[in-house]
Design a protein around this motif. Structure first.
Motif, short mmCIF file in Angstrom:
data_model
loop_
_atom_site.label_atom_id
_atom_site.label_comp_id
_atom_site.label_asym_id
_atom_site.label_seq_id
_atom_site.Cartn_x
_atom_site.Cartn_y
_atom_site.Cartn_z
N TYR A 1 -5.25 3.98 5.65
CA TYR A 1 -4.55 3.01 4.81
C TYR A 1 -5.21 2.94 3.44
O TYR A 1 -6.42 2.72 3.35
CB TYR A 1 -4.58 1.61 5.44
N ILE A 2 -4.41 3.13 2.40
CA ILE A 2 -4.87 2.89 1.03
C ILE A 2 -4.09 1.70 0.51
O ILE A 2 -2.86 1.72 0.45
CB ILE A 2 -4.66 4.11 0.12
N ILE A 3 -4.83 0.64 0.15
CA ILE A 3 -4.20 -0.60 -0.30
C ILE A 3 -4.50 -0.78 -1.78
O ILE A 3 -5.66 -0.86 -2.18
CB ILE A 3 -4.72 -1.80 0.51
N ILE A 4 -3.46 -0.83 -2.59
CA ILE A 4 -3.61 -0.97 -4.04
C ILE A 4 -3.42 -2.45 -4.38
O ILE A 4 -2.33 -2.99 -4.25
CB ILE A 4 -2.59 -0.11 -4.79
N GLY A 5 -4.49 -3.10 -4.80
CA GLY A 5 -4.44 -4.52 -5.11
C GLY A 5 -5.41 -5.30 -4.25
O GLY A 5 -5.58 -5.00 -3.06
N SER A 6 -6.04 -6.32 -4.84
CA SER A 6 -7.09 -7.05 -4.10
C SER A 6 -6.88 -8.56 -4.16
O SER A 6 -7.83 -9.34 -4.12
CB SER A 6 -8.47 -6.70 -4.66
N GLY A 7 -5.61 -8.99 -4.25
CA GLY A 7 -5.31 -10.40 -4.12
C GLY A 7 -5.18 -10.77 -2.66
O GLY A 7 -5.59 -10.02 -1.77
N ILE A 8 -4.57 -11.92 -2.37
CA ILE A 8 -4.46 -12.37 -0.98
C ILE A 8 -3.70 -11.36 -0.12
O ILE A 8 -4.06 -11.12 1.03
CB ILE A 8 -3.81 -13.77 -0.91
N ALA A 9 -2.65 -10.73 -0.67
CA ALA A 9 -1.86 -9.78 0.11
C ALA A 9 -2.69 -8.55 0.46
O ALA A 9 -2.73 -8.11 1.62
CB ALA A 9 -0.60 -9.38 -0.66
N GLY A 10 -3.36 -7.97 -0.53
CA GLY A 10 -4.14 -6.77 -0.29
C GLY A 10 -5.33 -7.01 0.62
O GLY A 10 -5.60 -6.23 1.55
N LEU A 11 -6.06 -8.10 0.39
CA LEU A 11 -7.24 -8.39 1.19
C LEU A 11 -6.88 -8.71 2.63
O LEU A 11 -7.52 -8.23 3.58
CB LEU A 11 -8.03 -9.55 0.58
N TYR A 12 -5.85 -9.54 2.82
CA TYR A 12 -5.45 -9.90 4.18
C TYR A 12 -4.97 -8.66 4.94
O TYR A 12 -5.33 -8.46 6.11
CB TYR A 12 -4.34 -10.96 4.13
N THR A 13 -4.17 -7.82 4.27
CA THR A 13 -3.70 -6.59 4.89
C THR A 13 -4.87 -5.69 5.27
O THR A 13 -4.90 -5.10 6.36
CB THR A 13 -2.75 -5.83 3.95
N ALA A 14 -5.85 -5.58 4.38
CA ALA A 14 -7.01 -4.73 4.64
C ALA A 14 -7.80 -5.22 5.85
O ALA A 14 -8.26 -4.43 6.68
CB ALA A 14 -7.91 -4.69 3.42
#
Length: 251
Positions: A9-22
């Protein structure tokens, strides 16, 4: 860990959506978070309003759905609203489990009322610092997990192959060098694009990168006419525009 090895998984973005998904994804595979700035620099950090969830004794997911559809004036995606309102209580419990310090009173999570909600269902953390508390809490947890974090990296292209998205190309904004990262699943969690407008309370990182990246890679783009504007942003000569809290409007 080898930062250039293939990722699940590569997650682009580090707001609540990106961090929670990670945090969820790292239980199922190798995860890379790519942040344009520092990990904690995201729109989430500047969100002063609270989070709505039907957790009160006089509330229900169905009532939350009804209030949302009324406020949406016929423009809502009803399936998305239903998913949001019915999953919200469990997702709040997840945030509490990760350590988000929501405001409490007499041992219970405090609930307030804002906008078109018919009952008190808004949770806050640190008064009007809800976004900051969520961002710092989740980023702190992510740094302790088995997640590779790439900061100060501007994603310039989603790499595609016969089976669709296959990786990313990113510019290290400090060394100005380009790197490619292979990934089985590419997740865009880049937030909004408030900085496209001349006057905005959005931070400098909110430039709609994800929309452009997805579009150029062949993703479908929809509902581009929808932008959230706060009616109580304050602009004064010589001062950066800032948001008067939604809590003020609610009161």
């Amino acid at each position: 860990m080898n930062p250039t090895a293939p990722y699940d998984y590569i997650i682009i973005g580090s707001g609540i959506a990106g961090l929670y998904t990670a945090l969820l994804a790292q239980e199922h595979g190798r995860v890379l978070i790519v942040s344009k700035g520092g990990l904690e620099e995201a729109n989430t950090r500047y969100a002063q309003g609270g989070i709505a969830a039907a957790i009160g004794a006089d509330d229900s997911a169905d009532l939350h759905t009804q209030d949302t559809l009324v406020a949406g004036a016929g423009l809502c995606d009803e399936a998305a609203v239903d998913l949001l309102t019915h999953e919200a209580p469990d997702r709040i419990n997840d945030l509490i489990r990760y350590g988000v310090p929501f405001d409490t009173s007499n041992g219970e999570v405090s609930l307030t009322r804002e906008a078109a909600h018919s009952v008190n269902r808004i949770l806050h953390a640190g008064g009007d610092a809800t976004g900051e508390h969520i961002e710092l809490t989740l980023s702190g947890v992510a740094r302790l997990r088995n997640i590779v974090i790439l900061e100060h990296a501007q994603v310039t292209r989603i790499l595609t192959g016969a089976r669709g998205a296959a990786g990313i190309e990113a510019l290290d904004t400090r060394s100005l060098s380009l790197h490619q990262y292979e990934g089985r699943h590419i997740i865009l969690a880049t937030g909004g694009g408030g900085r496209l407008f001349r006057f905005t309370t959005n931070p400098e990182v909110a430039t709609a990168d994800g929309v452009a990246l997805g579009y150029r890679a062949g993703a479908a783009v929809a509902d581009m006419e929808f932008f959230q504007f706060h009616p109580t942003g304050l602009r004064l000569p010589g001062v950066a525009a800032f948001l008067i809290s939604e809590a003020v409007r609610g009161e």
